[in-house]
Scaffold this active site. Structure first.
Site, PDB file in Angstrom:
ATOM      1  N   ARG A 242     -14.983 -91.148  17.709  1.00  0.00           N
ATOM      2  CA  ARG A 242     -16.065 -90.775  16.794  1.00  0.00           C
ATOM      3  C   ARG A 242     -17.102 -90.025  17.627  1.00  0.00           C
ATOM      4  O   ARG A 242     -17.009 -89.929  18.848  1.00  0.00           O
ATOM      5  CB  ARG A 242     -16.647 -91.974  16.010  1.00  0.00           C
ATOM      6  CG  ARG A 242     -16.639 -93.326  16.644  1.00  0.00           C
ATOM      7  CD  ARG A 242     -17.582 -93.509  17.781  1.00  0.00           C
ATOM      8  NE  ARG A 242     -18.895 -93.005  17.519  1.00  0.00           N
ATOM      9  CZ  ARG A 242     -19.750 -92.602  18.447  1.00  0.00           C
ATOM     10  NH1 ARG A 242     -19.416 -92.652  19.730  1.00  0.00           N
ATOM     11  NH2 ARG A 242     -20.939 -92.134  18.144  1.00  0.00           N
ATOM     12  N   GLY A 243     -18.115 -89.494  16.908  1.00  0.00           N
ATOM     13  CA  GLY A 243     -19.087 -88.629  17.578  1.00  0.00           C
ATOM     14  C   GLY A 243     -18.631 -87.193  17.395  1.00  0.00           C
ATOM     15  O   GLY A 243     -17.467 -86.849  17.671  1.00  0.00           O
ATOM     16  N   ALA A 244     -19.565 -86.335  16.944  1.00  0.00           N
ATOM     17  CA  ALA A 244     -19.184 -84.992  16.500  1.00  0.00           C
ATOM     18  C   ALA A 244     -18.383 -84.184  17.537  1.00  0.00           C
ATOM     19  O   ALA A 244     -17.310 -83.653  17.215  1.00  0.00           O
ATOM     20  CB  ALA A 244     -20.424 -84.237  16.043  1.00  0.00           C
TER      21      ALA A 244
ATOM     22  N   ARG B 202     -13.043 -86.613   7.909  1.00  0.00           N
ATOM     23  CA  ARG B 202     -14.469 -86.962   7.828  1.00  0.00           C
ATOM     24  C   ARG B 202     -15.254 -85.685   7.478  1.00  0.00           C
ATOM     25  O   ARG B 202     -15.064 -84.659   8.125  1.00  0.00           O
ATOM     26  CB  ARG B 202     -14.964 -87.549   9.157  1.00  0.00           C
ATOM     27  CG  ARG B 202     -14.263 -88.848   9.541  1.00  0.00           C
ATOM     28  CD  ARG B 202     -14.969 -89.556  10.692  1.00  0.00           C
ATOM     29  NE  ARG B 202     -16.232 -90.130  10.273  1.00  0.00           N
ATOM     30  CZ  ARG B 202     -17.130 -90.638  11.121  1.00  0.00           C
ATOM     31  NH1 ARG B 202     -16.897 -90.610  12.435  1.00  0.00           N
ATOM     32  NH2 ARG B 202     -18.254 -91.161  10.680  1.00  0.00           N
TER      33      ARG B 202
ATOM     34  N   ASP C 259     -24.670 -84.279  13.969  1.00  0.00           N
ATOM     35  CA  ASP C 259     -23.333 -84.033  13.406  1.00  0.00           C
ATOM     36  C   ASP C 259     -23.223 -82.656  12.770  1.00  0.00           C
ATOM     37  O   ASP C 259     -22.145 -82.086  12.683  1.00  0.00           O
ATOM     38  CB  ASP C 259     -22.979 -85.121  12.392  1.00  0.00           C
ATOM     39  CG  ASP C 259     -22.740 -86.425  13.118  1.00  0.00           C
ATOM     40  OD1 ASP C 259     -23.716 -87.160  13.353  1.00  0.00           O
ATOM     41  OD2 ASP C 259     -21.590 -86.672  13.514  1.00  0.00           O
TER      42      ASP C 259
ATOM     43  N   LYS D 219     -26.516 -89.758  12.438  1.00  0.00           N
ATOM     44  CA  LYS D 219     -26.225 -91.112  11.972  1.00  0.00           C
ATOM     45  C   LYS D 219     -27.325 -91.676  11.078  1.00  0.00           C
ATOM     46  O   LYS D 219     -28.514 -91.487  11.348  1.00  0.00           O
ATOM     47  CB  LYS D 219     -26.020 -91.986  13.212  1.00  0.00           C
ATOM     48  CG  LYS D 219     -25.718 -93.441  12.949  1.00  0.00           C
ATOM     49  CD  LYS D 219     -24.564 -93.658  11.994  1.00  0.00           C
ATOM     50  CE  LYS D 219     -23.297 -92.923  12.388  1.00  0.00           C
ATOM     51  NZ  LYS D 219     -22.292 -92.874  11.295  1.00  0.00           N
TER      52      LYS D 219
HETATM   53  O1  MRU Z   1     -20.058 -91.979  12.604  1.00  0.00           O
HETATM   54  P1  MRU Z   1     -20.108 -91.501  14.022  1.00  0.00           P
HETATM   55  O2  MRU Z   1     -20.113 -92.618  15.022  1.00  0.00           O
HETATM   56  O3  MRU Z   1     -19.051 -90.466  14.313  1.00  0.00           O
HETATM   57  O4  MRU Z   1     -21.523 -90.780  14.121  1.00  0.00           O
HETATM   58  C1  MRU Z   1     -21.908 -90.265  15.344  1.00  0.00           C
HETATM   59  C2  MRU Z   1     -23.270 -89.705  15.345  1.00  0.00           C
HETATM   60  O5  MRU Z   1     -23.966 -89.674  14.341  1.00  0.00           O
HETATM   61  C3  MRU Z   1     -23.720 -89.051  16.617  1.00  0.00           C
HETATM   62  O6  MRU Z   1     -25.088 -89.221  16.808  1.00  0.00           O
HETATM   63  C4  MRU Z   1     -23.403 -87.550  16.546  1.00  0.00           C
HETATM   64  O7  MRU Z   1     -22.066 -87.355  16.211  1.00  0.00           O
HETATM   65  C5  MRU Z   1     -23.673 -86.874  17.827  1.00  0.00           C
HETATM   66  S1  MRU Z   1     -22.554 -87.361  19.080  1.00  0.00           S
HETATM   67  C6  MRU Z   1     -22.830 -86.443  20.479  1.00  0.00           C
END
Ligand code: MRU
Length: 355
Positions: free
Chosen positions: A45-47, A88, A238, A249
């Site tokens: 996870r994480g963009a 997603r 994201d 988030k």
């Molecule tokens: O639902 P997630 O855990 O994928 O959400 C992640 C976030 O919101 C992060 O802050 C965002 O992707 C930036 S990660 C460098």
């Protein structure tokens, strides 16, 4: 370095982030459908990490194909891309990652390139995107480090660290770079209900790097800010719309309003691939709704009365007016963001890796 994901001859290996911090286990995805499941189930996870995973998903899909002619393979690539794109909706990096590899495929297919050569090229592309992601994080870290206090406490929300990227991190990358440059910073990590990315992941990876970290519940920031305990806020993103509105988030929006109220700078750190020029403003960003069980249950235990209504939007949109600066590998953007984003978009991307 924390191995968030890795291309192996056998498949794409993912650190299972649903099991952290208690277990360090890996999930090997051997085909594109498994990569899609890993993204959907938030094993990765994480963009930025999602973007490179999706790119590797397209590459593995093409590599594992048994098609012997280009029209058949092209039809398969459309299915692969669609499957990955449906995992997603919010992080634009997912679609960027898919497109980067698919565009290369289309280019090579248009030239009637032999299939084995196409396979080698798309794998090389996805692997290079992995290296570029780490290089971008390091560059944006260097670009943003001086914005953080020489000494003080920085609040972050969710996990925008090594675990959310291919390594080093975005928001946590800026914190790492500041500390490497001699700043004395300790971190407050919002727990980030309901998935607990802050409590489980940010705390885990910062502790591994010996960065002093304190976890707080999501409703505690106002109190700590009012006591002068927070000098800056930094978060990841994201999707950043063309006017600077930023999806991140769920809970980020509230923190940004608090920061404004208390006169604390609020920074967003993200690679350029998170900027979505095609989306004019934040209200057009699709917000993922996740399963109610993420809210009703904690560690398998039911926390709410059976049958109660549940909301679970995974992201919110912070209006650009609450953002002090957006830190990217190309440079630091200041408001008005519509102009600064447009201007920086015209510049050629920096070559962060040798050709
Ligand atoms: O639902 P997630 O855990 O994928 O959400 C992640 C976030 O919101 C992060 O802050 C965002 O992707 C930036 S990660 C460098």
């Amino acid at each position: 370095m924390i191995p968030t994901l890795e291309w192996l001859p056998t498949g794409v290996n993912f650190l299972d982030q649903t099991k952290l911090p208690l277990e360090e286990t890996y999930v090997l995805a051997t085909d594109y459908k498994q990569v899609a499941t890993v993204i959907r189930d938030m094993i990765v996870r994480g963009a930025p990490a999602i973007g490179v995973s999706a790119a590797m998903g397209v590459a593995i899909g093409i590599d594992r194909s048994t098609a012997t002619d280009l029209p058949t393979l092209t039809a398969e690539v459309a299915v692969i891309a669609k499957t990955l794109a449906e995992t997603r909706p919010t992080a634009v990096n997912l679609f960027w990652g898919i497109d980067e590899v698919r565009n290369l495929y289309n280019e090579l297919a248009a030239k009637n390139t032999p299939i084995p050569e196409i396979k080698a090229a798309v794998i090389a592309k996805a692997r290079r995107m992995y290296d570029e992601d780490i290089a971008s994080c390091k560059q944006l870290g260097a670009n943003g480090a001086s914005l953080l206090p020489q000494e003080g406490t920085v609040l972050t929300h969710c996990n925008a660290g090594a675990l959310a990227t291919c390594g080093y991190g975005t928001a946590l990358g800026v914190i790492r770079a500041a500390i490497e440059a001699g700043h004395k910073i300790d971190v407050l990590a919002d727990e980030t209900r309901p998935f607990l990315q802050g409590a489980r992941l940010t705390a885990w990876e910062l502790m591994k790097d010996d960065i002093t970290t304190t976890v707080l519940c999501d409703n505690m920031a106002a109190h700590l800010m009012s006591k002068g305990r927070i000098q800056a806020v930094i978060v990841g993103a994201d999707r950043i719309a063309a006017n600077g509105d930023t999806a991140n988030k769920i809970g980020t929006y509230g923190v940004s309003i608090l920061a404004k109220e208390f006169g604390i700078p609020f920074y967003v750190a993200a690679p350029w691939s998170t900027i979505d020029i095609a989306t004019a403003s934040g209200d057009l960003i699709p917000i993922e709704q996740r399963a109610a069980t993420e809210v009703t249950h904690s560690n398998g235990k039911q926390m709410t009365p059976t049958g109660v209504g549940i909301e679970n939007p995974a992201f919110d949109v912070t209006p650009a007016k609450y953002i002090t600066a957006i830190i990217t590998e190309r440079g630091v953007l200041r408001g008005p963001f519509t102009e600064s984003i447009q201007q920086m978009n015209k510049q050629t991307a920096p070559e962060l890796l040798p050709a």
